[in-house]
Design a protein around this motif. Structure first.
Motif, mmCIF file in Angstrom:
data_model
loop_
_atom_site.group_PDB
_atom_site.id
_atom_site.type_symbol
_atom_site.label_atom_id
_atom_site.label_comp_id
_atom_site.label_asym_id
_atom_site.label_seq_id
_atom_site.Cartn_x
_atom_site.Cartn_y
_atom_site.Cartn_z
ATOM 1 N N ALA A 1 -41.613 53.433 13.961
ATOM 2 C CA ALA A 1 -41.298 54.416 12.767
ATOM 3 C C ALA A 1 -42.227 55.221 12.283
ATOM 4 O O ALA A 1 -43.296 54.767 12.096
ATOM 5 C CB ALA A 1 -40.414 53.503 11.650
ATOM 6 N N VAL A 2 -42.225 56.570 11.849
ATOM 7 C CA VAL A 2 -43.304 57.378 11.548
ATOM 8 C C VAL A 2 -42.712 57.891 10.366
ATOM 9 O O VAL A 2 -41.405 58.279 10.246
ATOM 10 C CB VAL A 2 -43.532 58.532 12.560
ATOM 11 N N THR A 3 -43.310 57.818 9.063
ATOM 12 C CA THR A 3 -43.056 58.494 7.936
ATOM 13 C C THR A 3 -43.968 59.458 7.399
ATOM 14 O O THR A 3 -45.115 59.332 7.776
ATOM 15 C CB THR A 3 -42.644 57.525 6.659
ATOM 16 N N MET A 4 -43.657 60.574 6.895
ATOM 17 C CA MET A 4 -44.572 61.387 6.416
ATOM 18 C C MET A 4 -44.102 62.165 4.903
ATOM 19 O O MET A 4 -42.878 62.161 4.615
ATOM 20 C CB MET A 4 -44.491 62.912 7.435
ATOM 21 N N VAL A 5 -45.251 62.402 4.195
ATOM 22 C CA VAL A 5 -44.812 62.744 2.856
ATOM 23 C C VAL A 5 -45.968 63.975 2.623
ATOM 24 O O VAL A 5 -47.055 63.930 3.163
ATOM 25 C CB VAL A 5 -45.397 61.654 1.770
ATOM 26 N N ASN A 6 -45.500 65.018 1.992
ATOM 27 C CA ASN A 6 -45.970 66.078 1.635
ATOM 28 C C ASN A 6 -46.067 66.218 0.276
ATOM 29 O O ASN A 6 -45.324 65.937 -0.564
ATOM 30 C CB ASN A 6 -45.298 67.439 2.317
ATOM 31 N N ASP A 7 -46.962 67.137 -0.282
ATOM 32 C CA ASP A 7 -46.985 67.221 -1.702
ATOM 33 C C ASP A 7 -46.050 68.249 -2.436
ATOM 34 O O ASP A 7 -45.831 68.423 -3.615
ATOM 35 C CB ASP A 7 -48.492 67.666 -2.091
ATOM 36 N N ALA A 8 -45.258 69.084 -1.567
ATOM 37 C CA ALA A 8 -44.480 70.039 -1.924
ATOM 38 C C ALA A 8 -43.198 70.115 -0.897
ATOM 39 O O ALA A 8 -43.388 69.910 0.149
ATOM 40 C CB ALA A 8 -45.345 71.244 -2.097
ATOM 41 N N ASN A 9 -42.177 70.982 -1.597
ATOM 42 C CA ASN A 9 -41.179 71.283 -0.642
ATOM 43 C C ASN A 9 -41.564 72.389 0.322
ATOM 44 O O ASN A 9 -41.267 73.284 -0.397
ATOM 45 C CB ASN A 9 -39.998 71.556 -1.541
ATOM 46 N N THR A 10 -42.263 72.322 1.222
ATOM 47 C CA THR A 10 -42.548 73.424 2.073
ATOM 48 C C THR A 10 -42.328 72.957 3.369
ATOM 49 O O THR A 10 -42.309 71.852 3.925
ATOM 50 C CB THR A 10 -44.156 73.653 1.850
ATOM 51 N N ASN A 11 -42.585 74.089 4.311
ATOM 52 C CA ASN A 11 -42.495 73.937 5.875
ATOM 53 C C ASN A 11 -43.479 72.814 6.502
ATOM 54 O O ASN A 11 -44.555 73.260 6.126
ATOM 55 C CB ASN A 11 -42.330 75.251 6.650
ATOM 56 N N SER A 12 -43.286 71.702 7.143
ATOM 57 C CA SER A 12 -44.304 71.090 7.501
ATOM 58 C C SER A 12 -43.421 70.246 8.707
ATOM 59 O O SER A 12 -42.338 70.379 9.052
ATOM 60 C CB SER A 12 -44.881 69.864 6.662
ATOM 61 N N SER A 13 -44.401 69.709 9.614
ATOM 62 C CA SER A 13 -43.792 68.859 10.760
ATOM 63 C C SER A 13 -44.713 67.742 11.143
ATOM 64 O O SER A 13 -45.956 67.810 10.717
ATOM 65 C CB SER A 13 -44.032 70.006 12.100
ATOM 66 N N PHE A 14 -44.258 66.761 11.885
ATOM 67 C CA PHE A 14 -45.021 65.828 12.327
ATOM 68 C C PHE A 14 -44.745 65.216 13.508
ATOM 69 O O PHE A 14 -43.266 65.196 13.922
ATOM 70 C CB PHE A 14 -44.984 64.562 11.155
ATOM 71 N N THR B 1 -42.170 65.684 18.875
ATOM 72 C CA THR B 1 -42.156 66.350 17.701
ATOM 73 C C THR B 1 -40.783 65.546 17.026
ATOM 74 O O THR B 1 -39.992 65.637 17.513
ATOM 75 C CB THR B 1 -41.767 67.931 17.547
ATOM 76 N N LEU B 2 -41.148 64.828 15.927
ATOM 77 C CA LEU B 2 -40.506 63.911 15.360
ATOM 78 C C LEU B 2 -39.439 64.701 14.186
ATOM 79 O O LEU B 2 -38.404 64.208 13.819
ATOM 80 C CB LEU B 2 -40.890 62.730 14.661
ATOM 81 N N GLY B 3 -40.087 65.580 13.736
ATOM 82 C CA GLY B 3 -39.603 66.177 12.372
ATOM 83 C C GLY B 3 -40.057 67.527 12.019
ATOM 84 O O GLY B 3 -41.269 67.558 11.938
ATOM 85 N N THR B 4 -39.237 68.509 11.636
ATOM 86 C CA THR B 4 -39.727 69.585 11.143
ATOM 87 C C THR B 4 -38.889 69.818 9.698
ATOM 88 O O THR B 4 -37.367 69.700 9.837
ATOM 89 C CB THR B 4 -39.510 70.990 12.084
ATOM 90 N N THR B 5 -39.318 70.016 8.925
ATOM 91 C CA THR B 5 -38.483 69.933 7.480
ATOM 92 C C THR B 5 -39.424 70.753 6.336
ATOM 93 O O THR B 5 -40.329 71.209 6.510
ATOM 94 C CB THR B 5 -38.659 68.318 6.909
ATOM 95 N N ALA B 6 -38.261 70.836 5.383
ATOM 96 C CA ALA B 6 -38.888 71.838 4.237
ATOM 97 C C ALA B 6 -38.597 70.875 3.015
ATOM 98 O O ALA B 6 -38.786 71.365 1.931
ATOM 99 C CB ALA B 6 -37.917 73.224 4.169
ATOM 100 N N THR B 7 -38.682 69.685 3.230
ATOM 101 C CA THR B 7 -38.680 68.662 2.072
ATOM 102 C C THR B 7 -39.853 67.997 2.021
ATOM 103 O O THR B 7 -40.876 68.104 2.936
ATOM 104 C CB THR B 7 -37.516 67.490 2.285
ATOM 105 N N LYS B 8 -40.151 67.207 0.961
ATOM 106 C CA LYS B 8 -41.368 66.461 0.775
ATOM 107 C C LYS B 8 -41.754 65.226 1.609
ATOM 108 O O LYS B 8 -42.719 64.911 1.956
ATOM 109 C CB LYS B 8 -41.510 66.004 -0.726
#
Length: 151
Positions: free
Chosen positions: A79-92, A108-115
């Motif tokens: 299980a992989v979790t990712m946290v970003n400092d802003a609601n911006t486009n990111s991927s992990f 590629t497990l996730g492409t998101t615009a959330t934190k």
């Protein structure tokens, strides 16, 4: 020589052991029950291991950052979790390796615009590393990720 017999009596199982002398005749018959044998055990817990793969890493504009390689021996899911400092486009995602040096597969497990985001993936090779990708074209972002290995 010995034999183990299984009898069912009123919905309970009784085990009986009979020992045989060299003449072939049974000499002793002993009921086995209670604490004399080990009953099946329910699984109470599963082993898991958590690894912080990225700890508040500053990821430049449109850049990937890879973690170190980790061994998956004894585990069958990650299980992989990712946290970003802003609601911006990111991927992990996860890179897979059979030798721990070069990668031979990618999920590629996730492409998101959330934190925050998370995903669960089956183990596909002996080694893995997690990558985070800042897709923002205007600013660097601080990202963290964790991998939880599960049985």
């Amino acid at each position: 020589m010995s034999y183990l017999y299984k009898d069912v009596d009123a919905n309970r199982q009784l085990y009986t052991s009979a020992y045989q002398d060299t003449d072939g005749k049974p000499t002793t018959r002993v009921n086995i029950g209670g604490s004399d044998y080990q009953a099946a055990v329910d699984v109470q817990n599963r082993y898991q291991k958590t690894i912080q793969t990225h700890s508040a890493v500053n990821v430049a504009v449109d850049t990937y950052v890879n973690s170190a390689w980790y061994d998956t021996s004894g585990f069958d899911k990650i299980a992989v979790t990712m946290v970003n400092d802003a609601n911006t486009n990111s991927s992990f995602g996860v890179h897979w390796s059979h030798d721990g040096t070069g990668y031979h597969g990618n999920d590629t497990l996730g492409t998101t615009a959330t934190k925050m985001a998370s995903a669960l993936v089956d183990v596909k090779a002996r080694y893995f590393r997690v990558y985070v990708y800042n897709k923002d074209t205007a600013a660097a972002h601080t990202m963290s990720s964790w991998a939880m290995l599960k049985v």
